[in-house]
Write a protein that holds these residues in place. Structure first.
Motif, PDB file in Angstrom:
ATOM      1  N   ASN A 163       0.767  -1.226  -0.003  1.00  0.00           N
ATOM      2  CA  ASN A 163      -0.107   0.051   0.087  1.00  0.00           C
ATOM      3  C   ASN A 163       0.990   1.472   0.031  1.00  0.00           C
ATOM      4  N   CYS A 164       1.800   1.371  -0.767  1.00  0.00           N
ATOM      5  CA  CYS A 164       2.784   2.380  -0.879  1.00  0.00           C
ATOM      6  C   CYS A 164       2.035   3.599  -1.230  1.00  0.00           C
ATOM      7  N   ALA A 165       0.920   3.299  -2.205  1.00  0.00           N
ATOM      8  CA  ALA A 165       0.254   4.298  -2.754  1.00  0.00           C
ATOM      9  C   ALA A 165      -0.698   5.271  -1.930  1.00  0.00           C
ATOM     10  N   SER A 166      -1.002   4.431  -0.633  1.00  0.00           N
ATOM     11  CA  SER A 166      -1.718   5.145   0.305  1.00  0.00           C
ATOM     12  C   SER A 166      -1.183   6.379   1.012  1.00  0.00           C
ATOM     13  N   CYS A 167      -0.054   6.480   0.666  1.00  0.00           N
ATOM     14  CA  CYS A 167       0.718   7.806   1.226  1.00  0.00           C
ATOM     15  C   CYS A 167       1.468   8.287   0.138  1.00  0.00           C
ATOM     16  N   HIS A 168       1.950   7.633  -1.099  1.00  0.00           N
ATOM     17  CA  HIS A 168       2.702   7.982  -1.903  1.00  0.00           C
ATOM     18  C   HIS A 168       1.897   8.485  -3.212  1.00  0.00           C
ATOM     19  N   GLN A 169       2.308   9.349  -3.953  1.00  0.00           N
ATOM     20  CA  GLN A 169       1.581   9.406  -5.370  1.00  0.00           C
ATOM     21  C   GLN A 169       2.739   9.246  -6.549  1.00  0.00           C
TER      22      GLN A 169
HETATM   23  C1  HEC Z   1       1.798   5.283   6.197  1.00  0.00           C
HETATM   24  C2  HEC Z   1       2.115   6.170   5.012  1.00  0.00           C
HETATM   25  C3  HEC Z   1       3.258   5.487   4.458  1.00  0.00           C
HETATM   26  C4  HEC Z   1       3.368   4.428   3.544  1.00  0.00           C
HETATM   27  C5  HEC Z   1       2.552   3.144   3.662  1.00  0.00           C
HETATM   28  C6  HEC Z   1       4.766   4.567   2.910  1.00  0.00           C
HETATM   29  N1  HEC Z   1       5.313   5.557   2.937  1.00  0.00           N
HETATM   30 FE1  HEC Z   1       7.096   6.201   2.210  1.00  0.00          FE
HETATM   31  N2  HEC Z   1       6.999   7.685   3.253  1.00  0.00           N
HETATM   32  C7  HEC Z   1       5.881   8.258   4.176  1.00  0.00           C
HETATM   33  C8  HEC Z   1       6.145   9.778   4.616  1.00  0.00           C
HETATM   34  C9  HEC Z   1       5.184  10.515   5.395  1.00  0.00           C
HETATM   35  C10 HEC Z   1       7.441  10.058   4.026  1.00  0.00           C
HETATM   36  C11 HEC Z   1       8.133  11.339   4.352  1.00  0.00           C
HETATM   37  C12 HEC Z   1       8.781  10.882   5.689  1.00  0.00           C
HETATM   38  C13 HEC Z   1       9.818  11.985   6.162  1.00  0.00           C
HETATM   39  O1  HEC Z   1      10.380  12.629   5.588  1.00  0.00           O
HETATM   40  O2  HEC Z   1       9.999  11.835   7.390  1.00  0.00           O
HETATM   41  C14 HEC Z   1       7.820   8.704   3.318  1.00  0.00           C
HETATM   42  C15 HEC Z   1       9.066   8.952   2.571  1.00  0.00           C
HETATM   43  C16 HEC Z   1       9.279   8.087   1.424  1.00  0.00           C
HETATM   44  C17 HEC Z   1      10.411   8.037   0.600  1.00  0.00           C
HETATM   45  C18 HEC Z   1      11.534   9.006   0.595  1.00  0.00           C
HETATM   46  C19 HEC Z   1      10.928  10.135  -0.467  1.00  0.00           C
HETATM   47  C20 HEC Z   1      11.628  11.338  -0.570  1.00  0.00           C
HETATM   48  O3  HEC Z   1      11.556  11.821  -1.745  1.00  0.00           O
HETATM   49  O4  HEC Z   1      12.358  11.979   0.010  1.00  0.00           O
HETATM   50  C21 HEC Z   1      10.429   6.984  -0.102  1.00  0.00           C
HETATM   51  C22 HEC Z   1      11.549   6.432  -1.254  1.00  0.00           C
HETATM   52  C23 HEC Z   1       9.226   5.995   0.336  1.00  0.00           C
HETATM   53  N3  HEC Z   1       8.758   6.621   1.160  1.00  0.00           N
HETATM   54  C24 HEC Z   1       9.019   5.043  -0.196  1.00  0.00           C
HETATM   55  C25 HEC Z   1       7.998   3.958   0.078  1.00  0.00           C
HETATM   56  C26 HEC Z   1       7.646   2.839  -0.372  1.00  0.00           C
HETATM   57  C27 HEC Z   1       8.399   2.216  -1.444  1.00  0.00           C
HETATM   58  C28 HEC Z   1       6.509   2.219   0.329  1.00  0.00           C
HETATM   59  C29 HEC Z   1       5.810   0.983   0.252  1.00  0.00           C
HETATM   60  C30 HEC Z   1       6.764   0.055   0.260  1.00  0.00           C
HETATM   61  C31 HEC Z   1       6.052   3.466   1.092  1.00  0.00           C
HETATM   62  N4  HEC Z   1       7.026   4.435   1.148  1.00  0.00           N
HETATM   63  C32 HEC Z   1       5.002   3.346   1.986  1.00  0.00           C
HETATM   64  C33 HEC Z   1       4.848   7.735   4.239  1.00  0.00           C
HETATM   65  C34 HEC Z   1       4.476   6.348   3.832  1.00  0.00           C
END
Ligand code: HEC
Length: 140
Positions: free
Chosen positions: A53-59
């Motif tokens: 569910n990476c897309a639940s938080c990322h675009q």
């Molecule tokens: C519950 C929400 C959530 C989920 C699910 C999540 N992320 Fe994230 N992610 C974040 C947040 C919020 C940040 C920014 C965090 C920070 O800067 O402290 C982040 C940061 C990142 C970054 C760094 C992005 C940047 O441009 O600096 C990457 C790469 C990333 N996530 C990949 C993933 C991947 C791949 C998955 C799935 C396997 C995932 N994330 C799932 C919330 C999530």
């Protein structure tokens, strides 16, 4: 009378042949198979992207949840890139969960994100609005 039936049969046979040839040409044409090629590693990465569910938080191209960043061009970003993404995955942060991916799984996610990155720019900041109202966007 008989002659006309024979003629009709001939016309029908020609029609069927033309349709058959047309069908073969349409379905074996290059256009159907020229979709961007996703490697098997990238496909596994896409599956991990979905299963976790990476897309639940990322675009990607602005679509997805808005808690985290847009990841369309995270790989080609000179300040981020492959190792940055890998480091982020298992470390997590205050608002991103820690994942316990293996090295291979991290590589698969990177391959998937590299493929996404290769498809274009987001946001397309260098798009230009022409006098005719046509928007020219920048392609990779
Ligand atoms: C519950 C929400 C959530 C989920 C699910 C999540 N992320 Fe994230 N992610 C974040 C947040 C919020 C940040 C920014 C965090 C920070 O800067 O402290 C982040 C940061 C990142 C970054 C760094 C992005 C940047 O441009 O600096 C990457 C790469 C990333 N996530 C990949 C993933 C991947 C791949 C998955 C799935 C396997 C995932 N994330 C799932 C919330 C999530």
């Amino acid at each position: 009378m008989h002659k006309r039936i024979r003629q009709n049969k001939l016309t029908l046979m020609i029609f069927i042949t033309v349709c058959a040839v047309y069908t073969v040409i349409v379905y074996s044409g290059k256009t159907a198979s020229s979709a961007p090629y996703l490697s098997s590693q990238a496909m596994e990465g896409e599956k991990l992207w979905q299963d976790n569910n990476c897309a639940s938080c990322h675009q990607i191209y602005g679509l997805g949840g808005y808690l985290g960043d847009d990841l369309t061009n995270v790989i080609s970003n000179p300040h981020k890139g492959e190792n940055y993404v890998k480091a982020f995955l298992n470390a997590g942060s205050k608002s991103m969960p820690k994942f316990n991916f293996t090295e291979e799984e991290k590589e698969q996610i990177v391959q998937f994100l590299s493929h996404v990155d290769w498809t274009g720019y987001y946001p397309n900041v260098d798009a230009e609005l022409g006098k005719d109202g046509w928007v020219s966007i920048k392609y990779k």
